[in-house]
Write a protein that holds these residues in place. Structure first.
Motif, PDB file in Angstrom:
ATOM      1  N   ILE A  35       0.852  -1.121  -0.086  1.00 47.64           N
ATOM      2  CA  ILE A  35      -0.093   0.041  -0.076  1.00 47.64           C
ATOM      3  C   ILE A  35       0.908   1.170   0.020  1.00 47.64           C
ATOM      4  CG2 ILE A  35      -1.912   1.171   1.132  1.00 47.64           C
ATOM      5  CD1 ILE A  35      -2.760  -1.512   0.091  1.00 47.64           C
ATOM      6  N   ILE A  36       0.692   2.158  -1.002  1.00 50.11           N
ATOM      7  CA  ILE A  36       1.404   3.237  -1.140  1.00 50.11           C
ATOM      8  C   ILE A  36       0.765   4.576  -0.620  1.00 50.11           C
ATOM      9  CG2 ILE A  36       3.275   2.373  -2.473  1.00 50.11           C
ATOM     10  CD1 ILE A  36       1.897   3.589  -4.963  1.00 50.11           C
ATOM     11  N   ALA A  37      -0.562   4.241  -0.933  1.00 51.63           N
ATOM     12  CA  ALA A  37      -1.413   5.553  -0.176  1.00 51.63           C
ATOM     13  C   ALA A  37      -2.674   4.858   0.296  1.00 51.63           C
ATOM     14  CB  ALA A  37      -1.730   6.603  -1.506  1.00 51.63           C
ATOM     15  N   SER A  38      -3.492   5.594   1.281  1.00 51.83           N
ATOM     16  CA  SER A  38      -4.455   5.146   1.797  1.00 51.83           C
ATOM     17  C   SER A  38      -5.310   6.272   2.324  1.00 51.83           C
ATOM     18  CB  SER A  38      -4.344   4.202   3.046  1.00 51.83           C
ATOM     19  OG  SER A  38      -5.427   3.635   3.629  1.00 51.83           O
ATOM     20  N   THR A  39      -6.622   6.615   1.868  1.00 51.30           N
ATOM     21  CA  THR A  39      -7.455   7.932   2.227  1.00 51.30           C
ATOM     22  C   THR A  39      -8.807   6.968   2.665  1.00 51.30           C
ATOM     23  OG1 THR A  39      -6.255   9.073   0.873  1.00 51.30           O
ATOM     24  CG2 THR A  39      -8.131   9.920   1.567  1.00 51.30           C
ATOM     25  N   ALA A  40      -9.071   7.634   3.894  1.00 48.82           N
ATOM     26  CA  ALA A  40     -10.308   7.139   4.537  1.00 48.82           C
ATOM     27  C   ALA A  40     -11.450   8.303   4.236  1.00 48.82           C
ATOM     28  CB  ALA A  40     -10.319   6.827   6.075  1.00 48.82           C
ATOM     29  N   ALA A  41     -12.598   7.939   3.971  1.00 47.48           N
ATOM     30  CA  ALA A  41     -13.733   9.082   3.762  1.00 47.48           C
ATOM     31  C   ALA A  41     -13.868   9.713   5.216  1.00 47.48           C
ATOM     32  CB  ALA A  41     -14.908   8.452   3.132  1.00 47.48           C
ATOM     33  N   GLN A  42     -13.827   8.963   6.082  1.00 50.09           N
ATOM     34  CA  GLN A  42     -13.917   9.583   7.650  1.00 50.09           C
ATOM     35  C   GLN A  42     -12.825   9.217   8.344  1.00 50.09           C
ATOM     36  OE1 GLN A  42     -17.692   7.657   8.175  1.00 50.09           O
ATOM     37  NE2 GLN A  42     -16.974   6.312   9.680  1.00 50.09           N
ATOM     38  N   ALA A  43     -12.451   9.996   9.460  1.00 52.81           N
ATOM     39  CA  ALA A  43     -11.336   9.806  10.114  1.00 52.81           C
ATOM     40  C   ALA A  43     -11.753   8.724  11.276  1.00 52.81           C
ATOM     41  CB  ALA A  43     -10.833  10.908  10.743  1.00 52.81           C
ATOM     42  N   GLY A  44     -10.708   7.710  11.824  1.00 56.42           N
ATOM     43  CA  GLY A  44     -11.092   6.962  13.008  1.00 56.42           C
ATOM     44  C   GLY A  44     -11.098   5.563  12.444  1.00 56.42           C
ATOM     45  N   PRO A  45     -11.633   4.847  13.549  1.00 59.56           N
ATOM     46  CA  PRO A  45     -11.663   3.026  13.137  1.00 59.56           C
ATOM     47  C   PRO A  45     -12.839   2.988  12.165  1.00 59.56           C
ATOM     48  CG  PRO A  45     -11.377   3.487  15.577  1.00 59.56           C
ATOM     49  CD  PRO A  45     -11.628   4.586  14.858  1.00 59.56           C
ATOM     50  N   LEU A  46     -12.815   1.965  11.612  1.00 59.22           N
ATOM     51  CA  LEU A  46     -13.826   1.477  10.450  1.00 59.22           C
ATOM     52  C   LEU A  46     -14.898   1.146  11.373  1.00 59.22           C
ATOM     53  CD1 LEU A  46     -11.297  -0.465   7.976  1.00 59.22           C
ATOM     54  CD2 LEU A  46     -12.374   1.994   7.721  1.00 59.22           C
ATOM     55  N   VAL A  47     -16.240   1.361  10.525  1.00 60.54           N
ATOM     56  CA  VAL A  47     -17.338   1.086  10.976  1.00 60.54           C
ATOM     57  C   VAL A  47     -18.280   0.828   9.564  1.00 60.54           C
ATOM     58  CG1 VAL A  47     -17.523   2.541  13.018  1.00 60.54           C
ATOM     59  CG2 VAL A  47     -18.510   3.397  10.856  1.00 60.54           C
ATOM     60  N   THR A  48     -19.665  -0.053   9.828  1.00 65.87           N
ATOM     61  CA  THR A  48     -20.261  -0.449   8.667  1.00 65.87           C
ATOM     62  C   THR A  48     -20.470   0.607   7.939  1.00 65.87           C
ATOM     63  OG1 THR A  48     -20.998  -2.207  10.120  1.00 65.87           O
ATOM     64  CG2 THR A  48     -22.085  -1.756   8.072  1.00 65.87           C
TER      65      THR A  48
END
Length: 150
Positions: A35-48
């Protein structure tokens, strides 16, 4: 031919601590190989329903892909629907073991098609090797942070 693998490792840390680190996309680059980049739509731990966009290198190719969290049990399990390099379900599973340790497993299931379908045995082997290496990095990172490393 399908892929269905489930490597696991024992981490000498409490399950809640493993989950807090493993289930937070902000830590992806530290323990997930390729993985060279990772961008979550929302900060923090993953949820459904959470989504993450990644850029990865796999078998000499660089590509972007996304995943969506399809199931979540706090501090126990996250299931991710991944679209590339081929459609897969990736499931992070955590369970307690004696001595305040955690069994961390990653199960990957999917059916390669197209270019990857022709090389399913190679794909199975590479996916298993990559996930096993990811789990080793996860364990090393967590145990060194908590002072439980050998």
């Amino acid at each position: 031919m399908a892929i269905d693998i489930r490597p696991e490792v024992i981490i000498r840390c409490a399950r809640r601590d493993v989950a807090a680190y493993m289930f937070d996309p902000a830590n992806d680059l530290a323990w997930t190989g390729g993985i060279i980049a990772s961008t979550a739509a929302q900060a923090g731990p993953l949820v459904t329903g959470a989504t993450v966009q990644r850029t990865a290198k796999f078998l000499g190719r660089t590509f972007g892909y996304g995943y969506v969290v399809t199931a979540h049990e706090p501090d126990r399990m996250i299931e991710l629907a991944v679209d590339k390099p081929f459609p897969m379900l990736i499931r992070y599973e955590l369970a307690d073991v004696e001595g305040s340790a955690t069994v961390a497993a990653i199960r990957a299931t999917g059916k390669p098609g197209g270019f990857f379908g022709l090389a399913t045995p190679l794909m199975r082997s590479r996916v298993r090797a990559n996930i096993t290496a990811d789990l080793q990095r996860l364990r090393n990172n967590l145990e060194s942070r908590s002072g439980n490393g050998s």
